[in-house]
Design an enzyme around this catalytic site. Structure first.
Site, PDB file in Angstrom:
ATOM      1  N   LYS A  82      -3.783 -10.034  -6.351  1.00 28.17           N
ATOM      2  CA  LYS A  82      -5.209 -10.402  -6.010  1.00 28.17           C
ATOM      3  C   LYS A  82      -6.151  -9.404  -6.406  1.00 28.17           C
ATOM      4  O   LYS A  82      -5.881  -8.216  -6.604  1.00 28.17           O
ATOM      5  CB  LYS A  82      -5.150 -10.542  -4.594  1.00 28.17           C
ATOM      6  CG  LYS A  82      -5.351  -9.239  -3.760  1.00 28.17           C
ATOM      7  CD  LYS A  82      -5.607  -9.659  -2.244  1.00 28.17           C
ATOM      8  CE  LYS A  82      -5.937  -8.280  -1.515  1.00 28.17           C
ATOM      9  NZ  LYS A  82      -6.565  -8.327  -0.171  1.00 28.17           N
ATOM     10  N   LYS A 102     -10.540  -4.338  -3.916  1.00 30.10           N
ATOM     11  CA  LYS A 102     -11.508  -3.506  -4.097  1.00 30.10           C
ATOM     12  C   LYS A 102     -11.329  -2.028  -4.569  1.00 30.10           C
ATOM     13  O   LYS A 102     -11.862  -1.310  -5.198  1.00 30.10           O
ATOM     14  CB  LYS A 102     -12.309  -2.868  -2.638  1.00 30.10           C
ATOM     15  CG  LYS A 102     -13.078  -4.081  -1.944  1.00 30.10           C
ATOM     16  CD  LYS A 102     -13.576  -3.471  -0.569  1.00 30.10           C
ATOM     17  CE  LYS A 102     -12.957  -4.059   0.140  1.00 30.10           C
ATOM     18  NZ  LYS A 102     -12.005  -4.097   1.047  1.00 30.10           N
ATOM     19  N   LYS A 119       0.941  -1.203   0.108  1.00 30.95           N
ATOM     20  CA  LYS A 119      -0.024  -0.068   0.047  1.00 30.95           C
ATOM     21  C   LYS A 119       0.764   1.386   0.038  1.00 30.95           C
ATOM     22  O   LYS A 119       0.436   2.320  -0.548  1.00 30.95           O
ATOM     23  CB  LYS A 119      -1.022   0.050   1.307  1.00 30.95           C
ATOM     24  CG  LYS A 119      -2.219  -1.066   1.028  1.00 30.95           C
ATOM     25  CD  LYS A 119      -3.435  -0.866   1.406  1.00 30.95           C
ATOM     26  CE  LYS A 119      -4.426  -1.765   1.080  1.00 30.95           C
ATOM     27  NZ  LYS A 119      -5.702  -1.751   1.781  1.00 30.95           N
TER      28      LYS A 119
END
Ligand code: AQP
Length: 335
Positions: free
Chosen positions: A199, A202, A117
């Site tokens: 992966k 969202k 992130k």
């Protein structure tokens, strides 16, 4: 009440950081539903975690309520499970602070999610993104959870929670139950349809790689038809060499309830085109009732409000008990 206390406890949550995906459903919610009869379950919407990445406030509010409706529509009965919004239970923030004083800098630096992130949000590498696992440890330990159902990607965070719990218990005695991760065998890691080495997330900037729970059937079919495969023509499970096809097989396996062998036999001698259409159709059929029921629930504002208020009250009762114990152990003066 006695029935509740005899059962083992489960806690899990999902961030309202984007619309829920097929990954959220297969990696988390579907398993939650299966576990909800057997365990004393706390399922939350972890809105506090989601602000580690900048969110639009109006959208965050909307998504939080939509997510609650999607939990219920997926089969989580609010009478049998404690369903709540994390920020409604202030004990999460309070225990998180205490636990951050028992979490090491080096441990947090090793977290894969932090590294990923930070790379994706290079202009906003905030302290919350770094201490995310201490808040997650608080989420779990407040409820004395025995099991934490998560996708494979979250295993590292549950392991850190265990280390923090053991460290704290080692100093102060048996305060926390040390939780185990509970990872589904199939569906533990649903990958992007366009970049199957990543992966399905969202907050992915490439919506073509994601299938969303609330997406229209024709959009779902379009994404599956465009899914990345490989240059062979053989439907065979081999995640290393055939990540795209293997991902589609995992999805189809859960959606249609078939083993990999059954899938390989079903599509022997057939092209990838047929396979992708069949996977798409099975997902459309799996998600259709959830989408329709979510839309119905969301319209009933009074019911949604009642669910999150009652959930917060039940969760706070349990969480505050643990928090009081922790405060006493570390030496805070009782109020
Ligand atoms: N693709 C996935 N496959 C299997 N499981 C998944 N989960 C999420 N994506 C997949 C599982 O869903 C639970 C909730 O995760 P989360 O939303 O709290 O955090 P996350 O893992 O960071 O999910 P996302 O979708 O990738 O969100 P963003 O994009 O905001 O970071 C967890 O149990 C997770 O394993």
């Amino acid at each position: 009440m006695s029935e509740i206390t005899e059962k083992k406890t489960i806690l899990s949550g999902i961030q309202p950081s984007g619309d829920l995906t097929l990954g959220s459903y297969l990696g988390a919610i579907k398993n939650w539903v299966e576990l909800s009869e057997e365990y004393n379950c706390f399922y939350c919407i972890v809105d506090m975690h989601s602000i580690t990445v900048r969110q639009n406030p109006a959208e965050l509010r909307k998504r939080t309520l939509a997510q609650l409706a999607q939990y219920i529509a997926s089969g989580l009965d609010p009478e049998k499970n404690t369903i709540f919004i994390q920020s409604h239970v202030s004990a999460h923030a309070e225990l998180s602070w205490v636990l951050s004083c028992y979490t090491m800098f080096g441990e947090l630096s090793r977290m894969t999610q932090f590294k990923d992130k930070s790379a994706k949000n290079a202009d906003n590498i905030n302290a919350g993104l770094f201490t995310y696992p201490s808040l997650m440890a608080a989420d779990i330990l407040l409820y004395q959870a025995d099991l934490v159902p998560v996708g494979g990607d979250q295993k590292q965070h549950v392991e850190l929670t265990r280390d923090i719990a053991n460290r704290f218990n080692g100093i102060y005695g048996d305060v926390f139950t040390v939780p185990e991760p509970f990872i589904p065998k199939v569906g533990a890691r649903i990958m992007s349809l366009t970049t199957p080495e990543n992966k399905m997330s969202k907050s992915d900037k490439d919506p073509g790689g994601c299938i969303y729970i609330m997406q229209k059937p024709e959009e779902i079919m379009r994404s599956f038809k465009r899914a990345v495969t490989d240059s062979e023509t053989c439907v065979r499970y081999d995640p290393e060499n055939k990540p795209g096809i293997s991902n589609l097989m995992s999805i189809y396996s859960v959606a249609a309830g078939k083993t990999f062998e059954e899938i390989e036999n079903e599509f022997a001698g057939k092209g990838y085109g047929d396979f992708k259409v069949r996977v798409g159709e099975s997902v459309v059929e799996m998600l259709r009732p959830i989408r329709e029921e979510s839309e119905r629930i969301l319209k009933d504002k009074a019911y949604v409000e009642q669910v999150y208020r009652e959930g917060a009250a039940r969760a706070s009762y349990v969480a505050n008990k643990t928090l009081r114990k922790v405060y006493k152990k570390v030496g805070f003066v009782a109020k």
